[in-house]
Motif scaffolding. Structure first.
Motif, PDB file in Angstrom:
ATOM      1  N   ALA A 169      -3.350   0.917   6.623  1.00 51.12           N
ATOM      2  CA  ALA A 169      -2.475   0.205   5.686  1.00 51.12           C
ATOM      3  C   ALA A 169      -1.099  -0.084   6.273  1.00 51.12           C
ATOM      4  N   GLN A 170      -0.595  -1.266   5.938  1.00 55.14           N
ATOM      5  CA  GLN A 170       0.752  -1.673   6.295  1.00 55.14           C
ATOM      6  C   GLN A 170       1.528  -1.982   5.009  1.00 55.14           C
ATOM      7  N   PRO A 171       2.834  -1.721   4.987  1.00 54.27           N
ATOM      8  CA  PRO A 171       3.623  -2.021   3.792  1.00 54.27           C
ATOM      9  C   PRO A 171       3.498  -3.474   3.362  1.00 54.27           C
ATOM     10  N   GLY A 172       3.267  -3.667   2.067  1.00 55.98           N
ATOM     11  CA  GLY A 172       3.091  -5.006   1.532  1.00 55.98           C
ATOM     12  C   GLY A 172       1.646  -5.366   1.262  1.00 55.98           C
ATOM     13  N   GLN A 173       0.713  -4.612   1.840  1.00 55.49           N
ATOM     14  CA  GLN A 173      -0.701  -4.864   1.598  1.00 55.49           C
ATOM     15  C   GLN A 173      -1.130  -4.235   0.264  1.00 55.49           C
ATOM     16  N   PHE A 174      -2.359  -4.567  -0.169  1.00 53.14           N
ATOM     17  CA  PHE A 174      -2.868  -4.045  -1.430  1.00 53.14           C
ATOM     18  C   PHE A 174      -4.317  -3.610  -1.265  1.00 53.14           C
ATOM     19  N   VAL A 175      -4.807  -2.892  -2.262  1.00 57.02           N
ATOM     20  CA  VAL A 175      -6.221  -2.553  -2.336  1.00 57.02           C
ATOM     21  C   VAL A 175      -6.802  -3.190  -3.586  1.00 57.02           C
ATOM     22  N   HIS A 176      -8.079  -3.504  -3.534  1.00 53.36           N
ATOM     23  CA  HIS A 176      -8.775  -4.088  -4.667  1.00 53.36           C
ATOM     24  C   HIS A 176      -9.650  -2.984  -5.264  1.00 53.36           C
ATOM     25  N   VAL A 177      -9.350  -2.599  -6.483  1.00 48.47           N
ATOM     26  CA  VAL A 177      -9.947  -1.415  -7.097  1.00 48.47           C
ATOM     27  C   VAL A 177     -10.993  -1.814  -8.141  1.00 48.47           C
ATOM     28  N   ARG A 178     -12.169  -1.213  -8.046  1.00 49.79           N
ATOM     29  CA  ARG A 178     -13.175  -1.407  -9.092  1.00 49.79           C
ATOM     30  C   ARG A 178     -12.853  -0.451 -10.235  1.00 49.79           C
ATOM     31  N   CYS A 179     -12.446  -0.992 -11.349  1.00 52.52           N
ATOM     32  CA  CYS A 179     -12.011  -0.169 -12.481  1.00 52.52           C
ATOM     33  C   CYS A 179     -13.140   0.012 -13.478  1.00 52.52           C
ATOM     34  N   PRO A 224      -7.530  -2.224   3.533  1.00 56.09           N
ATOM     35  CA  PRO A 224      -6.365  -2.899   2.961  1.00 56.09           C
ATOM     36  C   PRO A 224      -6.493  -4.415   3.038  1.00 56.09           C
ATOM     37  N   ARG A 225      -5.900  -5.092   2.069  1.00 53.50           N
ATOM     38  CA  ARG A 225      -5.994  -6.539   1.961  1.00 53.50           C
ATOM     39  C   ARG A 225      -4.604  -7.162   2.077  1.00 53.50           C
ATOM     40  N   GLY A 226      -4.578  -8.415   2.547  1.00 55.70           N
ATOM     41  CA  GLY A 226      -3.373  -9.213   2.512  1.00 55.70           C
ATOM     42  C   GLY A 226      -2.454  -9.070   3.711  1.00 55.70           C
ATOM     43  N   ARG A 227      -1.426  -9.900   3.696  1.00 56.05           N
ATOM     44  CA  ARG A 227      -0.399  -9.913   4.746  1.00 56.05           C
ATOM     45  C   ARG A 227       0.768  -9.062   4.302  1.00 56.05           C
ATOM     46  N   GLY A 228       1.190  -8.155   5.169  1.00 54.89           N
ATOM     47  CA  GLY A 228       2.287  -7.261   4.843  1.00 54.89           C
ATOM     48  C   GLY A 228       3.633  -7.752   5.343  1.00 54.89           C
ATOM     49  N   PHE A 229       4.626  -6.870   5.245  1.00 54.44           N
ATOM     50  CA  PHE A 229       5.981  -7.195   5.666  1.00 54.44           C
ATOM     51  C   PHE A 229       6.130  -7.151   7.182  1.00 54.44           C
ATOM     52  N   THR A 230       7.081  -7.929   7.687  1.00 51.66           N
ATOM     53  CA  THR A 230       7.467  -7.889   9.098  1.00 51.66           C
ATOM     54  C   THR A 230       8.543  -6.824   9.258  1.00 51.66           C
ATOM     55  N   LEU A 231       8.313  -5.882  10.140  1.00 53.97           N
ATOM     56  CA  LEU A 231       9.213  -4.729  10.238  1.00 53.97           C
ATOM     57  C   LEU A 231       9.866  -4.661  11.618  1.00 53.97           C
ATOM     58  N   PRO A 232      11.202  -4.781  11.683  1.00 54.88           N
ATOM     59  CA  PRO A 232      11.902  -4.637  12.962  1.00 54.88           C
ATOM     60  C   PRO A 232      12.193  -3.171  13.267  1.00 54.88           C
ATOM     61  N   GLN A 233      12.915  -2.936  14.340  1.00 53.22           N
ATOM     62  CA  GLN A 233      13.338  -1.591  14.709  1.00 53.22           C
ATOM     63  C   GLN A 233      14.853  -1.556  14.886  1.00 53.22           C
ATOM     64  N   ASN A 234      15.431  -0.409  14.473  1.00 55.29           N
ATOM     65  CA  ASN A 234      16.852  -0.144  14.701  1.00 55.29           C
ATOM     66  C   ASN A 234      17.762  -1.241  14.145  1.00 55.29           C
ATOM     67  N   LYS A 235      17.484  -1.671  12.910  1.00 56.79           N
ATOM     68  CA  LYS A 235      18.281  -2.688  12.236  1.00 56.79           C
ATOM     69  C   LYS A 235      18.780  -2.150  10.894  1.00 56.79           C
ATOM     70  N   ARG A 236      19.633  -2.925  10.234  1.00 58.78           N
ATOM     71  CA  ARG A 236      20.080  -2.584   8.878  1.00 58.78           C
ATOM     72  C   ARG A 236      19.340  -3.503   7.913  1.00 58.78           C
ATOM     73  N   GLY A 251      -0.683 -14.142   1.663  1.00 60.25           N
ATOM     74  CA  GLY A 251       0.362 -13.191   1.276  1.00 60.25           C
ATOM     75  C   GLY A 251      -0.271 -11.827   1.062  1.00 60.25           C
ATOM     76  N   PRO A 252       0.251 -11.026   0.152  1.00 62.22           N
ATOM     77  CA  PRO A 252       1.243 -11.390  -0.860  1.00 62.22           C
ATOM     78  C   PRO A 252       2.673 -11.529  -0.342  1.00 62.22           C
ATOM     79  N   VAL A 253       2.893 -11.212   0.951  1.00 62.77           N
ATOM     80  CA  VAL A 253       4.243 -11.320   1.507  1.00 62.77           C
ATOM     81  C   VAL A 253       4.418 -12.694   2.153  1.00 62.77           C
ATOM     82  N   PHE A 254       5.521 -13.364   1.793  1.00 65.97           N
ATOM     83  CA  PHE A 254       5.844 -14.674   2.350  1.00 65.97           C
ATOM     84  C   PHE A 254       7.311 -14.708   2.769  1.00 65.97           C
ATOM     85  N   ASP A 255       7.603 -15.594   3.703  1.00 63.33           N
ATOM     86  CA  ASP A 255       8.991 -15.880   4.049  1.00 63.33           C
ATOM     87  C   ASP A 255       9.657 -16.468   2.815  1.00 63.33           C
ATOM     88  N   ALA A 256      10.815 -15.942   2.456  1.00 64.85           N
ATOM     89  CA  ALA A 256      11.472 -16.358   1.218  1.00 64.85           C
ATOM     90  C   ALA A 256      11.796 -17.847   1.195  1.00 64.85           C
TER      91      ALA A 256
END
Length: 262
Positions: free
Chosen positions: A33-43, A94-106, A250-255
């Protein structure tokens, strides 16, 4: 790699009115899993309701633990809230496109309401990558600010906003973030929440020439890109409008790519 598996329930806790924290043992998904992704749950234990429920990944641990934070909104999630430790739940991910994550930034993370769900996982991974994280979190009132102790333990710079002023700044979380943009010199911004809040976030990021990503919340059916039930309007650099599946594009897109006028 996409996994279809039976995840064991480790614990389920109610955090607020109709809001539940679900911990699952799902090592193959947690590891991928990567941040921004999701799972599809059978409820359901059967195929009624037929459609799975897409839930953003709230956190993932090194011991194969997958955490979901969700709100009961109908028959499927009501079933999910009744599941107890030791029971099994079928999940796809995991499903979908997650966030782009840099290093050593604010970084600035801006969460509106339940939009904090994918951003907690992002904050954890961002800190692990050596980033400084300002986490702006807004809700209607103090009672609807969830996981505050978890966020504090992660040592993010936490800024709170509530509509009624019961905690932190009184007003929209985007207004709170706007106050800090000039002085904090962010390298990237991220947001998730109601669409009006995301539109305001994208506008502020654009004015500051700040690279930014948003996680869109859309109703999904198949979750695989086949049904075209979760399309959202985007625009290319020339301003031409087109459509993309949120579940696969997505669910992550460039703003700046999102067409906010709809």
């Amino acid at each position: 790699m996409l996994q279809d598996l039976e995840a064991e329930v480790l614990a389920s806790h109610q955090l607020g009115q109709d809001v539940y924290l679900l911990r699952l043992h799902a090592p193959l998904i947690a590891e991928a899993a990567q941040p921004g992704q999701f799972v599809h749950v059978r409820c359901s234990e059967t195929f009624d309701p037929l459609l799975r429920r897409p839930l953003s990944i709230h956190d993932a641990g090194n011991e194969g633990e997958l955490t979901l934070l969700y709100q009961v909104k109908g028959r499927g999630t009501a079933w999910l809230a009744r599941q107890q430790s030791g029971q099994k739940i079928n999940i796809l991910g995991p499903r979908g496109r997650g966030f782009t994550l840099p290093q050593n930034k604010r970084l600035a993370l801006v969460a509106g309401g339940m939009g904090m769900v994918p951003l907690l996982f992002l904050a954890r991974r961002a800190l692990e990558a050596g980033n400084e994280v300002d986490f702006f979190y807004g809700a209607r009132d103090r009672e609807q600010l969830y996981q505050l102790e978890t966020l504090k333990a992660m040592q993010v710079n936490l800024f709170l906003a509530t509509d009624d002023g019961s905690a932190g700044f009184q007003g929209p979380v985007t207004k709170l973030w706007e106050k800090y943009i000039p002085e904090r010199s962010y390298d990237r911004g991220y947001a998730c929440g109601p669409r009006p809040a995301l539109a305001a976030f994208a506008c502020l990021a654009g004015r500051a020439s700040l690279p930014a990503e948003v996680s869109l919340e859309e109703r999904m059916a198949c979750g695989l890109g086949a049904c075209r039930g979760c399309v959202t309007a985007l625009q290319d650099p020339s301003g031409n409008k087109y459509y993309e599946n949120v579940c696969t594009g997505g669910p992550v897109f460039d703003a700046v790519a999102v067409y906010w006028e709809d």
